[in-house]
Design an enzyme around this catalytic site. Structure first.
Site, PDB file in Angstrom:
ATOM      1  N   ASP A   1       0.859  -1.178   0.000  1.00  0.00           N
ATOM      2  CA  ASP A   1       0.000   0.000   0.000  1.00  0.00           C
ATOM      3  C   ASP A   1       0.903   1.238   0.000  1.00  0.00           C
ATOM      4  O   ASP A   1       2.098   1.150   0.303  1.00  0.00           O
ATOM      5  CB  ASP A   1      -0.899  -0.021   1.245  1.00  0.00           C
ATOM      6  CG  ASP A   1      -1.691   1.257   1.421  1.00  0.00           C
ATOM      7  OD1 ASP A   1      -2.408   1.639   0.476  1.00  0.00           O
ATOM      8  OD2 ASP A   1      -1.557   1.893   2.487  1.00  0.00           O
TER       9      ASP A   1
ATOM     10  N   ASP B   1      -0.262   5.174   0.831  1.00  0.00           N
ATOM     11  CA  ASP B   1      -0.540   6.213   1.830  1.00  0.00           C
ATOM     12  C   ASP B   1      -0.555   5.628   3.232  1.00  0.00           C
ATOM     13  O   ASP B   1      -1.348   4.735   3.544  1.00  0.00           O
ATOM     14  CB  ASP B   1      -1.894   6.867   1.534  1.00  0.00           C
ATOM     15  CG  ASP B   1      -1.900   7.613   0.209  1.00  0.00           C
ATOM     16  OD1 ASP B   1      -1.121   8.558   0.069  1.00  0.00           O
ATOM     17  OD2 ASP B   1      -2.675   7.222  -0.683  1.00  0.00           O
TER      18      ASP B   1
END
Length: 216
Positions: free
Chosen positions: A9, A11
């Site tokens: 991932d 953010d």
């Protein structure tokens, strides 16, 4: 054996960009004549743009507010902030480079749209990812499993032999439902223990051997 791939991932996991989103969203709320609550901001973490904007409108008490102008305003502001450079999360850069050095394929799997991801890659390094799956390039974003299944399919590896690294409940749900082994390192939100999900407070000290152990 090493993982077939490591799926990252973006953010809150690799870079501290959730703080940047918080700044831009708070400014957008002022632009809209309101104040964004802390609860609403936290509810947006890890979600799609569409869901975030719905939470935003509901929080401001403006359910009929047009979405497109707000998305454009927010995207422009976040792009400005991303362009100033993003701060790596503790241990994230070291882990990413270690995975690359081990020859293990990598994917970036994010709810953020392609336009802003292209800016973030100036910090992350495009060369560090074999595949990039953005939030506006899938039919069903996180928490649906489609983003992670898409990444594994593009890499040509079985999702069950991959490790996904996430920081948010929606991301953890997406990766878990897809069938990946999940390492969760919370940033903005606390994460409740979930069967099969490995929780750590930081990526510092995590290496490829640790990730391989998650598949056992």
């Amino acid at each position: 054996m090493n993982p077939a791939a490591v799926l990252f991932d973006m953010d809150g996991t690799l870079v501290d960009s959730e703080r940047v989103w918080g700044i831009a969203l708070s400014e957008l709320a002022v632009h809209a004549g309101g104040v964004l609550s802390d609860a609403a901001r936290l509810a947006m973490v890890g979600t799609s743009m569409s869901l975030s904007m719905q939470i935003f409108r509901d929080d401001l008490g403006q359910p009929g507010r047009p979405e497109a102008p707000d998305v454009a305003w927010l995207s422009n502001r976040v792009e400005e902030l991303f362009s100033e450079g993003l701060v790596w999360r503790p241990g994230a850069m070291e882990l990413l480079l270690a995975v690359r050095a081990a020859g293990v394929p990598t994917a970036l799997v994010t709810s953020t749209g392609r336009r802003l991801v292209e800016v973030a890659l100036k910090t992350l390094g495009r060369e560090n990812f074999d595949v990039i799956v953005c939030g506006d390039e899938v039919g069903r974003p996180k928490p649906d499993p489609e983003p992670y299944r898409t990444a594994a399919a593009l890499l040509g590896v079985p999702i069950g032999s991959c490790v996904a690294i996430e920081d948010s409940p929606s991301g953890v749900a997406s990766a878990s439902a897809a069938g990946a082994a999940v390492l969760a390192v919370p940033a903005e939100l606390e994460l409740a223990p979930v069967d099969g999900v490995h929780l750590r407070t930081t990526l510092t000290g995590v290496d490829i051997a640790f990730l391989a152990g998650l598949l056992v």
